[in-house]
Design a protein around this motif. Structure first.
Motif, mmCIF file in Angstrom:
data_model
loop_
_atom_site.group_PDB
_atom_site.id
_atom_site.type_symbol
_atom_site.label_atom_id
_atom_site.label_comp_id
_atom_site.label_asym_id
_atom_site.label_seq_id
_atom_site.Cartn_x
_atom_site.Cartn_y
_atom_site.Cartn_z
ATOM 1 N N ASP A 145 0.829 -1.192 0.000
ATOM 2 C CA ASP A 145 0.000 0.000 0.000
ATOM 3 C C ASP A 145 0.870 1.253 0.000
ATOM 4 N N ALA A 150 1.114 3.347 3.074
ATOM 5 C CA ALA A 150 1.867 2.824 4.212
ATOM 6 C C ALA A 150 3.371 2.971 4.022
ATOM 7 N N MET A 206 8.554 2.264 14.011
ATOM 8 C CA MET A 206 7.803 1.040 13.723
ATOM 9 C C MET A 206 8.436 -0.150 14.447
ATOM 10 N N GLU A 261 3.090 -3.829 20.054
ATOM 11 C CA GLU A 261 2.056 -3.184 19.244
ATOM 12 C C GLU A 261 2.294 -3.525 17.775
ATOM 13 N N THR A 262 1.240 -3.856 17.062
ATOM 14 C CA THR A 262 1.364 -4.162 15.643
ATOM 15 C C THR A 262 0.995 -2.920 14.838
ATOM 16 N N PRO A 263 1.957 -2.319 14.119
ATOM 17 C CA PRO A 263 1.647 -1.161 13.292
ATOM 18 C C PRO A 263 0.637 -1.531 12.204
ATOM 19 N N ALA A 264 -0.186 -0.582 11.801
ATOM 20 C CA ALA A 264 -1.242 -0.837 10.805
ATOM 21 C C ALA A 264 -0.731 -1.546 9.552
ATOM 22 N N PRO A 265 0.413 -1.152 8.966
ATOM 23 C CA PRO A 265 0.863 -1.855 7.757
ATOM 24 C C PRO A 265 1.224 -3.319 7.996
ATOM 25 N N CYS A 266 1.419 -3.700 9.252
ATOM 26 C CA CYS A 266 1.856 -5.055 9.586
ATOM 27 C C CYS A 266 0.712 -5.965 10.032
ATOM 28 N N LEU A 267 -0.496 -5.437 10.098
ATOM 29 C CA LEU A 267 -1.629 -6.260 10.519
ATOM 30 C C LEU A 267 -1.781 -7.444 9.574
ATOM 31 N N ARG A 286 3.387 -10.712 13.837
ATOM 32 C CA ARG A 286 2.675 -11.423 14.907
ATOM 33 C C ARG A 286 3.656 -12.152 15.820
#
Length: 75
Positions: free
Chosen positions: A18, A21, A41, A49-55, A61
Motif C-alpha cells: 500500500d 503505508a 515502527m 504493538e502491531t503497526p497498521a501496515p503489519c496487521l 505477529r
C-alpha cells in the motif's frame, strides 16, 4: 531493512504494498526521517504493538508475541 519498489516508494518490508503505508518516496524525505519512521515502527513491534501496515503479517505477529522472527524454511 528498507524496501524500495519500482516507483521509488520506501517501505518497511517487501510485503507492504500500500503506497499510503510507505515511509516516503525516494528524494521526497531525508534518509534521517525515513530511518526515524522505521525506528518508530520497530519500537512499536518491540513493545507489543502491531503497526497498521503489519496487521495480518506472521512475522509481525511472532515479534509481538515475543517469539522473535519465525524460522526460515529450509534453515
Amino acid at each position: 531493512g528498507l524496501y524500495m519498489d519500482r516507483h521509488g516508494r520506501l517501505a518497511p518490508c517487501c510485503m507492504v504494498k500500500d503506497a499510503a503505508a510507505s515511509f516516503a518516496t525516494l528524494g521526497q524525505a531525508s534518509m534521517a526521517d525515513v530511518l526515524a519512521q522505521r525506528h518508530a515502527m520497530a519500537l512499536a513491534l518491540a513493545q507489543g504493538e502491531t503497526p497498521a501496515p503489519c496487521l495480518g503479517c506472521n512475522v509481525a505477529r511472532s515479534i509481538v508475541q515475543g517469539r522473535g522472527a519465525p524460522a526460515q524454511a529450509g534453515a
